[in-house]
Design an enzyme around this catalytic site. Structure first.
Site, PDB file in Angstrom:
ATOM      1  N   PHE A  11      -0.471 -22.707  -4.735  1.00  0.00           N
ATOM      2  CA  PHE A  11       0.805 -22.195  -5.243  1.00  0.00           C
ATOM      3  C   PHE A  11       1.314 -21.035  -4.174  1.00  0.00           C
ATOM      4  CE2 PHE A  11       3.230 -19.441  -7.883  1.00  0.00           C
ATOM      5  CZ  PHE A  11       4.217 -20.074  -8.457  1.00  0.00           C
ATOM      6  N   HIS A  46      -2.559  -2.306 -24.082  1.00  0.00           N
ATOM      7  CA  HIS A  46      -1.811  -2.684 -25.264  1.00  0.00           C
ATOM      8  C   HIS A  46      -1.383  -4.201 -24.878  1.00  0.00           C
ATOM      9  CE1 HIS A  46       0.735  -3.067 -28.505  1.00  0.00           C
ATOM     10  NE2 HIS A  46       1.653  -3.497 -27.699  1.00  0.00           N
ATOM     11  N   CYS A  60      -5.601  -1.867 -30.734  1.00  0.00           N
ATOM     12  CA  CYS A  60      -6.044  -1.587 -29.141  1.00  0.00           C
ATOM     13  C   CYS A  60      -6.161   0.081 -29.214  1.00  0.00           C
ATOM     14  CB  CYS A  60      -4.862  -1.853 -28.271  1.00  0.00           C
ATOM     15  SG  CYS A  60      -3.692  -0.913 -27.839  1.00  0.00           S
ATOM     16  N   CYS A 109      -2.644   2.064 -28.963  1.00  0.00           N
ATOM     17  CA  CYS A 109      -2.024   2.263 -30.347  1.00  0.00           C
ATOM     18  C   CYS A 109      -2.946   3.175 -31.422  1.00  0.00           C
ATOM     19  CB  CYS A 109      -1.744   0.866 -31.045  1.00  0.00           C
ATOM     20  SG  CYS A 109      -0.547  -0.019 -30.072  1.00  0.00           S
ATOM     21  N   CYS A 142      -1.757  -2.751 -34.529  1.00  0.00           N
ATOM     22  CA  CYS A 142      -2.536  -3.236 -33.169  1.00  0.00           C
ATOM     23  C   CYS A 142      -3.788  -2.340 -33.259  1.00  0.00           C
ATOM     24  CB  CYS A 142      -1.712  -3.078 -31.994  1.00  0.00           C
ATOM     25  SG  CYS A 142      -2.689  -3.413 -30.445  1.00  0.00           S
ATOM     26  N   ASP A 168      -2.616 -18.700 -18.073  1.00  0.00           N
ATOM     27  CA  ASP A 168      -2.826 -17.067 -17.326  1.00  0.00           C
ATOM     28  C   ASP A 168      -1.222 -16.762 -17.100  1.00  0.00           C
ATOM     29  OD1 ASP A 168      -2.434 -19.427 -14.890  1.00  0.00           O
ATOM     30  OD2 ASP A 168      -1.909 -17.317 -14.173  1.00  0.00           O
ATOM     31  N   ASP A 172      -3.479 -28.320  -4.248  1.00  0.00           N
ATOM     32  CA  ASP A 172      -2.259 -29.252  -4.593  1.00  0.00           C
ATOM     33  C   ASP A 172      -1.300 -28.948  -3.816  1.00  0.00           C
ATOM     34  OD1 ASP A 172      -1.996 -26.911  -5.948  1.00  0.00           O
ATOM     35  OD2 ASP A 172      -1.127 -27.705  -7.646  1.00  0.00           O
ATOM     36  N   GLY A 194       2.711 -26.350 -10.746  1.00  0.00           N
ATOM     37  CA  GLY A 194       4.142 -26.461 -10.313  1.00  0.00           C
ATOM     38  C   GLY A 194       5.131 -26.089 -11.492  1.00  0.00           C
ATOM     39  N   ASP A 220      -7.877 -20.178  -8.526  1.00  0.00           N
ATOM     40  CA  ASP A 220      -6.745 -21.158  -8.283  1.00  0.00           C
ATOM     41  C   ASP A 220      -7.155 -21.462  -6.706  1.00  0.00           C
ATOM     42  OD1 ASP A 220      -5.889 -19.094  -6.717  1.00  0.00           O
ATOM     43  OD2 ASP A 220      -3.933 -18.899  -7.239  1.00  0.00           O
TER      44      ASP A 220
END
Ligand SMILES: [Zn+2]
Length: 342
Positions: free
Chosen positions: A64, A303, A274, A277, A272, A234, A114, A184, A60
């Site tokens: 922000f 997870h 992962c 799990c 799941c 994100d 920005d 924003g 970024d």
């Protein structure tokens, strides 16, 4: 994109991120400028090598974060001046400086610097910030030294004023940038206003370019935004929840500190794929969380990232099979509208 603020997605190794299905990771220019500084990252060969992540990255612009420092900054046409919360030194961040730092960090996608107005803010203030964001974007484009290696995205501002958002989106679209972001948002406004902004803005950005909704990443917000044409998100939620002992499971949240999980020997989510799990029970995770063991945060973050990325993967598959609007109908209902600004 999982968020790797300080060149690390908290508690996860790059290998674990890859296993979770992450295709791209975000780094924060503001934080990396303060520590360790872009010269050290560049000295390591850029952000990818510094943190051992071989896949795409985005940074970024720092805008922000700087605009969140309400007590610490002055804003002028040239840029923003603030005192480092880390060591108190005075820092000037301008569009040119932000791009220079991002050129040094070397991410694949970099963001325009920005002006992010607060919420609430009156219309004149937001209109002025939106116009300045456009002028700063032109300065960012001119300052960009690595356009063949790093794609510079423009950011649509305009607060909760939909007409300001729409005219900003149209002006940006005319610049033929490699990608576009809606920024924003998620600055304190209610969910129905975020939704109204996304629905009014995303369709005006070029469909053949990536469209990125900044700082958003819950199930409903993503599903609704994807339906409006957004491609990229994100969000810190999966890793932040993990560090607070909570798991995202099938659209809901489990707080592993709750007594009901102490003797629950089932996985977080049997469906799941992962590592967490596949190998550990809710009882074990609950035990680790109660003991504040570091492994708890790694296993829960792994997870949660897998779960949210998996959600977008299932949406992608549904779109390709023309089943998105039926299969995800429960996530596509609009949030309740209290009021929407003109
Ligand atoms: Zn899992």
């Amino acid at each position: 994109m999982p968020v790797g603020t300080l060149a690390t997605v908290k508690t996860l190794t790059p290998l674990q991120l890859e296993a979770a299905g992450a295709q791209m990771v975000l780094g924060n220019t503001y934080h990396l400028h303060l520590q360790p500084g872009e010269a050290i990252v560049a000295g390591a060969g850029g952000l990818h090598r510094f943190m051992g992540w071989k896949k795409p990255m985005l940074t970024d612009s720092g805008g922000f974060q700087v605009f969140s420092l309400t007590q610490l900054r002055t804003i002028a046409e040239a840029g923003v001046t603030f005192r480092s919360p880390r060591d108190g030194r005075i820092i000037h961040l301008t569009p040119e400086r932000s791009i220079q730092i991002q050129n040094s960090l070397g991410a694949d996608v970099i963001m325009a610097f920005d002006e992010c107005p607060p919420y609430p803010a009156d219309r004149e203030q937001v209109a002025a910030a939106t116009e300045r964001t456009y002028r700063w974007l032109e300065r960012c484009v001119n300052a960009h030294q690595r356009p063949d290696e790093q794609a510079l995205f423009g950011i649509v501002q305009g607060g909760v004023y939909l007409d300001l958002r729409q005219s900003a989106a149209q002006s940006l679209a005319a610049l033929d940038l490699p990608g576009y972001a809606i920024g924003g948002v998620s600055v304190g406004e209610p969910p129905e206003l975020i939704d109204a902004i996304v629905q009014a803005t995303a369709p005006l950005l070029p469909a053949e370019k990536p469209r990125y909704l900044m700082g958003i990443g819950t199930y409903r917000e993503m599903a609704r935004a994807i339906a409006a044409g957004v491609d990229l998100f994100d969000c810190v939620i999966p890793t932040r929840l993990g560090r607070h002992g909570a798991a995202l499971v099938q659209g809901g949240r489990l707080n592993l500190k709750n007594a009901q999980f102490r003797e629950d020997f089932t996985p977080l989510d049997p469906s799941c794929p992962c590592y967490t799990c596949q190998n550990f029970s809710r009882a074990y995770l609950s035990h680790l969380v109660r003991c504040k063991e570091v492994l708890a945060y790694t296993l829960l973050s792994l997870h949660n990232v897998t779960e949210l990325i998996g959600f977008t993967q299932r949406i992608r598959e549904a779109i390709l099979c023309d089943r998105f609007s039926t299969e995800f109908a429960q996530w596509l209902e609009a949030p309740k509208a209290a009021h929407v600004a003109a």
